[in-house]
Every structure is written in C-alpha cells, then in structure tokens.
Design a protein around this motif. Sequence first.
Motif, PDB file in Angstrom:
ATOM      1  N   VAL A 199     -12.241  -2.877   7.066  1.00 20.31           N
ATOM      2  CA  VAL A 199     -11.109  -2.558   6.076  1.00 20.31           C
ATOM      3  C   VAL A 199     -10.344  -1.732   5.508  1.00 20.31           C
ATOM      4  CG1 VAL A 199      -9.269  -4.233   4.865  1.00 20.31           C
ATOM      5  CG2 VAL A 199     -11.396  -5.352   6.931  1.00 20.31           C
ATOM      6  N   ILE A 200     -11.251  -1.055   4.601  1.00 19.66           N
ATOM      7  CA  ILE A 200     -10.925  -0.413   3.639  1.00 19.66           C
ATOM      8  C   ILE A 200     -11.111   1.228   4.319  1.00 19.66           C
ATOM      9  CG2 ILE A 200     -12.068   1.394   1.071  1.00 19.66           C
ATOM     10  CD1 ILE A 200     -11.092  -1.732   1.063  1.00 19.66           C
ATOM     11  N   GLY A 201     -12.263   1.285   5.142  1.00 20.34           N
ATOM     12  CA  GLY A 201     -12.505   2.915   5.462  1.00 20.34           C
ATOM     13  C   GLY A 201     -13.493   3.101   4.820  1.00 20.34           C
ATOM     14  N   MET A 205      -5.835  -0.890   9.190  1.00 25.76           N
ATOM     15  CA  MET A 205      -7.132  -0.313   8.537  1.00 25.76           C
ATOM     16  C   MET A 205      -6.900   0.130   7.093  1.00 25.76           C
ATOM     17  SD  MET A 205     -10.872   1.762  10.129  1.00 25.76           S
ATOM     18  CE  MET A 205     -10.985   0.240  10.839  1.00 25.76           C
ATOM     19  N   GLY A 206      -7.245   0.396   6.421  1.00 23.84           N
ATOM     20  CA  GLY A 206      -7.178   0.695   5.497  1.00 23.84           C
ATOM     21  C   GLY A 206      -7.319   2.917   5.434  1.00 23.84           C
ATOM     22  N   ALA A 207      -6.447   3.261   4.581  1.00 24.54           N
ATOM     23  CA  ALA A 207      -6.687   4.923   5.051  1.00 24.54           C
ATOM     24  C   ALA A 207      -7.883   5.535   4.376  1.00 24.54           C
ATOM     25  CB  ALA A 207      -5.786   5.590   3.716  1.00 24.54           C
ATOM     26  N   LEU A 208      -8.735   6.187   4.830  1.00 24.84           N
ATOM     27  CA  LEU A 208     -10.167   6.843   5.140  1.00 24.84           C
ATOM     28  C   LEU A 208     -10.324   7.354   3.470  1.00 24.84           C
ATOM     29  CD1 LEU A 208     -10.697   8.936   8.239  1.00 24.84           C
ATOM     30  CD2 LEU A 208     -11.164   6.506   8.091  1.00 24.84           C
ATOM     31  N   PHE A 247      -2.421  -2.723   3.293  1.00 31.33           N
ATOM     32  CA  PHE A 247      -2.968  -3.314   3.329  1.00 31.33           C
ATOM     33  C   PHE A 247      -3.797  -4.004   3.115  1.00 31.33           C
ATOM     34  CE2 PHE A 247      -5.466   0.585   1.678  1.00 31.33           C
ATOM     35  CZ  PHE A 247      -6.909   0.359   1.649  1.00 31.33           C
ATOM     36  N   LEU A 248      -4.368  -3.881   1.535  1.00 33.62           N
ATOM     37  CA  LEU A 248      -5.565  -4.864   0.932  1.00 33.62           C
ATOM     38  C   LEU A 248      -4.458  -6.401   0.520  1.00 33.62           C
ATOM     39  CD1 LEU A 248      -7.809  -4.588  -0.521  1.00 33.62           C
ATOM     40  CD2 LEU A 248      -6.875  -4.284  -2.396  1.00 33.62           C
ATOM     41  N   LEU A 307      -3.734  -2.294  -7.445  1.00 38.11           N
ATOM     42  CA  LEU A 307      -4.844  -2.481  -6.087  1.00 38.11           C
ATOM     43  C   LEU A 307      -3.903  -3.015  -4.064  1.00 38.11           C
ATOM     44  CD1 LEU A 307      -7.517  -4.439  -7.131  1.00 38.11           C
ATOM     45  CD2 LEU A 307      -8.062  -2.376  -6.650  1.00 38.11           C
ATOM     46  N   SER A 308      -2.782  -2.915  -4.890  1.00 42.56           N
ATOM     47  CA  SER A 308      -1.204  -3.456  -3.925  1.00 42.56           C
ATOM     48  C   SER A 308      -1.019  -2.232  -3.431  1.00 42.56           C
ATOM     49  CB  SER A 308      -0.190  -4.297  -4.318  1.00 42.56           C
ATOM     50  OG  SER A 308      -1.219  -5.837  -4.568  1.00 42.56           O
TER      51      SER A 308
END
Length: 248
Positions: free
Chosen positions: A133-135, A1-4, A108-109, A103-104
């Motif tokens: 996924v993005i949070g 999962m992406g960072a908050l 996670f993306l 974006l990379s």
Amino acid sequence: MGALSKVLPRRLSFSKICDILVAYLNAGADKEYVGVSEVADKSSVTLHNISRNNSFLKSWGFIEESEKEQGKYRLTREAAEFAYAYRIDPDSDLTKQLLRSILSKDDFLPKFVERIKNENMSRDDVLVELPRVIGDLRADKVGLNAFLDLIAYAFQIDWLYTPIKPSQPKKVAAPGEVKIARQIAKKARGKISTPIGIAAEPRANISINLTITPEITPNMLKEYIKAMLKAYDEYFQEKTENEPNDFS
C-alpha cells in the motif's frame, strides 16, 4: 496504492520516531534548519538512526530539507504542532488528531484505514498489506511495526493499538551539577563510618538513610552513593590492615 516517494521507518520504534520529532522541535522547530548531530544531542536516538530515518520523515511531510544547506532539516509547521502536543500530552485526542492530519495529506492512507476498520483486519494482515500500500517493499520488520503503531495511534484503531510509552529524553548533567556532585563525593570520603548495628566484616550489608533536597539531581545522587560505598570500602580495608593477625 501510495506514491513511490513514500517510505517506511528503518529499524525504529514508534516512541523513538516521536522522540526524534521532539528533538527536532527542541533543536530548531519549524524556524531553523539544523544538522543531524544537533538533533542527536537532544535525543536518545543515535545519530545514525536519525540520519537513515530522515527520508521517512521527509516523505511524510514531517521535515523539510534546506535548499541552501544539504543535510540540514527543520520541522514542517504541522509536525512542530504535533511534536509540541506530544511532548505535553501524548495521550490527548488532540495530539492524535494532529498526527492524523499529517498522515492524511495523501488520501490513499485514510482509504486503507477505512478498509482496516470495515474488514476488521488483524495486525498480521495489516503488516502484510502495508508495504504494498505504501509502495516500500524494502521495509524491515521493526520499521513496519512502528508505522502500524503510528497508524493505530493516529486513527485510534483500538484493536491494533498498544499504548506507547514515550521515550525518555537524554539527560545531560550541567557543568554546575557535575562540580557539585564531585564536591559531595569528596566530602563523603572523609565522613563515612561503619553504620551502627553492622559488624565490620567483609561485604557487610549497608543501610543508609538519605535526605534528598530539591537541589540534588539524579546524577548527583548517583555520584554521592558511589562515593559513600567507595569510602566505606576504603575504611574497611584500612581497618583490616591495622587489626592484629591471629596467625602472627
């Protein structure tokens, strides 16, 4: 999962996101911190929409905020390179690669993109997964679709990608253009006569041939046509008033 800390766009399309980045490029690029109003002056996006999407742009490394002047931002070096490439050729593979690199930065993306490709996920499936996924579970539908377009464009996921038409930059007439347009309009008022072959009846159709020189801008042309139509209306009204009345 992406960072908050990652957030999604707010009520903004992909083309408008790119428009904002190009406006930042024109206002200060990666050299000068600029305010939102300066960016809005060079963009077709409203000041309010730019302001509420700066959090999105900042969280993904497109812009950075000044430590000395809160509320002023500049593009990161990578974002400036992408904005420049997008302004020149939005369909170039190099342009897409530059966005993909931004974006990379967090892995996670790219991993999620790999999953999209491996599972051949549909657009609807990806839209359901993206906020988790993005949070960012507060994402709105417009921003969510915009970010999916961003991913599809950058990672060239053909079945998710719809070609994006670049947003047209705001066109502001220079003071000199306004002056010339007014002069043309003033002269036109005294030169318009009833076109040959057209009866002097109310609301007659008008056929006009214009010769456009390189000096005539779209704004000047618009003023010219408006002046011609106004002059014709004034001519017809004056002519009607001077004609004898059948009932007198």
